[in-house]
Design a protein around this motif. Sequence first.
Motif, PDB file in Angstrom:
ATOM      1  N   ASP A  59      -3.718  -1.485 -27.696  1.00 27.79           N
ATOM      2  CA  ASP A  59      -2.828  -2.613 -27.504  1.00 27.79           C
ATOM      3  C   ASP A  59      -2.355  -2.772 -26.059  1.00 27.79           C
ATOM      4  O   ASP A  59      -1.493  -3.585 -25.778  1.00 27.79           O
ATOM      5  CB  ASP A  59      -1.647  -2.481 -28.462  1.00 27.79           C
ATOM      6  N   LEU A  60      -2.920  -1.964 -25.173  1.00 25.09           N
ATOM      7  CA  LEU A  60      -2.533  -2.079 -23.763  1.00 25.09           C
ATOM      8  C   LEU A  60      -3.505  -3.005 -23.043  1.00 25.09           C
ATOM      9  O   LEU A  60      -4.715  -2.813 -23.129  1.00 25.09           O
ATOM     10  CB  LEU A  60      -2.572  -0.702 -23.090  1.00 25.09           C
ATOM     11  N   CYS A  61      -2.960  -3.995 -22.346  1.00 22.50           N
ATOM     12  CA  CYS A  61      -3.894  -4.852 -21.609  1.00 22.50           C
ATOM     13  C   CYS A  61      -4.053  -4.342 -20.182  1.00 22.50           C
ATOM     14  O   CYS A  61      -5.058  -4.651 -19.542  1.00 22.50           O
ATOM     15  CB  CYS A  61      -3.469  -6.305 -21.656  1.00 22.50           C
ATOM     16  N   ILE A  62      -3.076  -3.583 -19.714  1.00 27.23           N
ATOM     17  CA  ILE A  62      -3.269  -2.861 -18.441  1.00 27.23           C
ATOM     18  C   ILE A  62      -2.983  -1.394 -18.718  1.00 27.23           C
ATOM     19  O   ILE A  62      -1.959  -1.053 -19.318  1.00 27.23           O
ATOM     20  CB  ILE A  62      -2.309  -3.361 -17.339  1.00 27.23           C
ATOM     21  N   ASP A  63      -3.897  -0.547 -18.298  1.00 23.01           N
ATOM     22  CA  ASP A  63      -3.730   0.895 -18.504  1.00 23.01           C
ATOM     23  C   ASP A  63      -4.412   1.601 -17.334  1.00 23.01           C
ATOM     24  O   ASP A  63      -5.607   1.874 -17.373  1.00 23.01           O
ATOM     25  CB  ASP A  63      -4.388   1.284 -19.843  1.00 23.01           C
ATOM     26  N   VAL A  64      -3.646   1.830 -16.268  1.00 19.57           N
ATOM     27  CA  VAL A  64      -4.238   2.438 -15.069  1.00 19.57           C
ATOM     28  C   VAL A  64      -3.516   3.746 -14.747  1.00 19.57           C
ATOM     29  O   VAL A  64      -2.324   3.901 -15.025  1.00 19.57           O
ATOM     30  CB  VAL A  64      -4.185   1.491 -13.843  1.00 19.57           C
ATOM     31  N   HIS A  65      -4.276   4.682 -14.177  1.00 19.91           N
ATOM     32  CA  HIS A  65      -3.732   6.020 -13.933  1.00 19.91           C
ATOM     33  C   HIS A  65      -4.082   6.516 -12.530  1.00 19.91           C
ATOM     34  O   HIS A  65      -5.245   6.453 -12.118  1.00 19.91           O
ATOM     35  CB  HIS A  65      -4.305   7.007 -14.957  1.00 19.91           C
ATOM     36  N   HIS A  66      -3.063   6.994 -11.832  1.00 23.62           N
ATOM     37  CA  HIS A  66      -3.226   7.705 -10.552  1.00 23.62           C
ATOM     38  C   HIS A  66      -4.080   6.941  -9.540  1.00 23.62           C
ATOM     39  O   HIS A  66      -4.956   7.517  -8.895  1.00 23.62           O
ATOM     40  CB  HIS A  66      -3.830   9.092 -10.800  1.00 23.62           C
ATOM     41  N   LEU A  67      -3.810   5.647  -9.399  1.00 28.64           N
ATOM     42  CA  LEU A  67      -4.582   4.869  -8.420  1.00 28.64           C
ATOM     43  C   LEU A  67      -4.065   5.120  -7.002  1.00 28.64           C
ATOM     44  O   LEU A  67      -2.849   5.213  -6.772  1.00 28.64           O
ATOM     45  CB  LEU A  67      -4.470   3.361  -8.711  1.00 28.64           C
ATOM     46  N   ASN A  68      -5.009   5.219  -6.074  1.00 24.95           N
ATOM     47  CA  ASN A  68      -4.660   5.358  -4.659  1.00 24.95           C
ATOM     48  C   ASN A  68      -5.457   4.347  -3.860  1.00 24.95           C
ATOM     49  O   ASN A  68      -6.599   4.042  -4.207  1.00 24.95           O
ATOM     50  CB  ASN A  68      -5.016   6.764  -4.155  1.00 24.95           C
ATOM     51  N   LYS A  69      -4.822   3.849  -2.781  1.00 24.65           N
ATOM     52  CA  LYS A  69      -5.562   2.965  -1.882  1.00 24.65           C
ATOM     53  C   LYS A  69      -5.111   3.203  -0.441  1.00 24.65           C
ATOM     54  O   LYS A  69      -3.907   3.198  -0.153  1.00 24.65           O
ATOM     55  CB  LYS A  69      -5.308   1.488  -2.258  1.00 24.65           C
ATOM     56  N   HIS A  70      -6.081   3.432   0.409  1.00 27.12           N
ATOM     57  CA  HIS A  70      -5.811   3.568   1.849  1.00 27.12           C
ATOM     58  C   HIS A  70      -6.370   2.349   2.571  1.00 27.12           C
ATOM     59  O   HIS A  70      -7.405   1.814   2.191  1.00 27.12           O
ATOM     60  CB  HIS A  70      -6.517   4.797   2.424  1.00 27.12           C
ATOM     61  N   PHE A  71      -5.696   1.938   3.643  1.00 30.73           N
ATOM     62  CA  PHE A  71      -6.283   0.994   4.603  1.00 30.73           C
ATOM     63  C   PHE A  71      -6.340   1.771   5.916  1.00 30.73           C
ATOM     64  O   PHE A  71      -5.298   1.992   6.542  1.00 30.73           O
ATOM     65  CB  PHE A  71      -5.417  -0.260   4.753  1.00 30.73           C
ATOM     66  N   GLY A  72      -7.492   2.239   6.290  1.00 27.34           N
ATOM     67  CA  GLY A  72      -7.585   3.141   7.449  1.00 27.34           C
ATOM     68  C   GLY A  72      -6.794   4.397   7.137  1.00 27.34           C
ATOM     69  O   GLY A  72      -6.994   5.022   6.092  1.00 27.34           O
ATOM     70  N   HIS A  73      -5.842   4.736   8.029  1.00 29.01           N
ATOM     71  CA  HIS A  73      -5.023   5.940   7.787  1.00 29.01           C
ATOM     72  C   HIS A  73      -3.791   5.639   6.939  1.00 29.01           C
ATOM     73  O   HIS A  73      -3.048   6.544   6.571  1.00 29.01           O
ATOM     74  CB  HIS A  73      -4.586   6.565   9.124  1.00 29.01           C
ATOM     75  N   HIS A  74      -3.572   4.340   6.677  1.00 30.58           N
ATOM     76  CA  HIS A  74      -2.351   3.971   5.951  1.00 30.58           C
ATOM     77  C   HIS A  74      -2.551   4.105   4.436  1.00 30.58           C
ATOM     78  O   HIS A  74      -3.423   3.453   3.863  1.00 30.58           O
ATOM     79  CB  HIS A  74      -1.961   2.539   6.324  1.00 30.58           C
ATOM     80  N   HIS A  75      -1.722   4.952   3.831  1.00 32.74           N
ATOM     81  CA  HIS A  75      -1.811   5.181   2.385  1.00 32.74           C
ATOM     82  C   HIS A  75      -0.921   4.139   1.695  1.00 32.74           C
ATOM     83  O   HIS A  75       0.274   4.349   1.514  1.00 32.74           O
ATOM     84  CB  HIS A  75      -1.331   6.605   2.091  1.00 32.74           C
ATOM     85  N   ALA A  76      -1.496   3.004   1.342  1.00 31.44           N
ATOM     86  CA  ALA A  76      -0.695   1.849   0.903  1.00 31.44           C
ATOM     87  C   ALA A  76      -0.185   1.985  -0.520  1.00 31.44           C
ATOM     88  O   ALA A  76       0.910   1.534  -0.844  1.00 31.44           O
ATOM     89  CB  ALA A  76      -1.516   0.570   1.041  1.00 31.44           C
TER      90      ALA A  76
END
Length: 307
Positions: free
Chosen positions: A3-20
């Motif tokens: 019943d979950l339409c969004i179910d995300v875990h431990h997402l990471n995103k960097h832009f260059g050295h920036h951990h956004a």
Amino acid sequence: MNDLCIDVHHLNKHFGHHHAVKDFSLQVARGEIYGFLGPNGSGKTTSIRMMCGLITPDSGSGHCLGMDIFTQREAIKRRIGYMTQHFSMWENLTIRENLLFIARLHNLQQRRERVARTLAELGLESRQHQLAGALSGGWKQRMALAACMLHQPSLLFLDEPTAGVDPKARREFWHTLHQLSEEGVSILVSTHYMDEAERCHKVAYLSYGHLLANGTIPSIIQALNLTTMRITGAGLPALENRLQPFPVVEQTVIFGNNLFVTSRDEAQLTALITAVTGGSYAIAKVDTNLEDAFTWLMKNHDEKINN
Ligand SMILES: Nc1ncnc2c1ncn2[C@@H]1O[C@H](COP(=O)(O)OP(=O)(O)OP(=O)(O)O)[C@@H](O)[C@H]1O
Ligand SMILES: [Mg+2]
């Protein structure tokens, strides 16, 4: 699909050295309106773009409408509606022409029927022949919402949909969001407005890419265990300056004739206020509100990362 339409875990995103975005997890149930808050640059748009398949996370895992956000990005994009933070439209076309054009761009079938239905659903029929460039902010936002709903998505990502829109138009927009939610559409909506956060079933709060709070508003406020006192009277700025240096005082803010003082220790705060004001002010304990809670969370987090 659960019943979950969004179910995300431990997402990471960097832009260059920036951990956004750092270790971001979120679950949104079907039909839920989920508010997404946080200061400028805290990673709201980046998180939205990862959840809806527009950018790939560096790490983590997750599903959107039951589809994998790493391997089924194209399918996700076709199934969700996404109103971008700075959407654009063709100013020399009418509302209806804009929608027909978008339907054609997305190669939708039965375009005229879809546009007619969407215009009716969003209360745009009476305005359909107006040029988009001549619309007020509220009608522009409504048209943008229509544009991302032409294909009848069951999940909407709305990135600051009401920025700069007047209170009446915002109310109407939110009325529509609640109607959609009643019909089973799930909505993740970012906003800087606290009154809008309070209209959501749940909220998530980001700061510097960290998810600092997540859940129903009462549960977020309760978990912080803060006490807020309201002091009413004259000379509040001077009183505020006197109170601020005391460590027991976490934060202060003036609204009109009221100074609100927040602390983690009710007994010490009461004793301090009594001593400093000397009985010449009206003092009352009030509920800590969501803005107090978020301000405290951000300050506390700033102090942690700067020490
Ligand atoms: N494509 C990109 N390239 C480089 N840096 C980016 C990119 N997109 C976002 N960032 C950076 O990532 C951080 C998070 O940005 P993001 O746009 O997700 O924040 P936001 O919470 O949506 O902010 P706002 O409230 O201003 O919309 C910011 O420091 C931003 O400058
Ligand atoms: Mg943004």
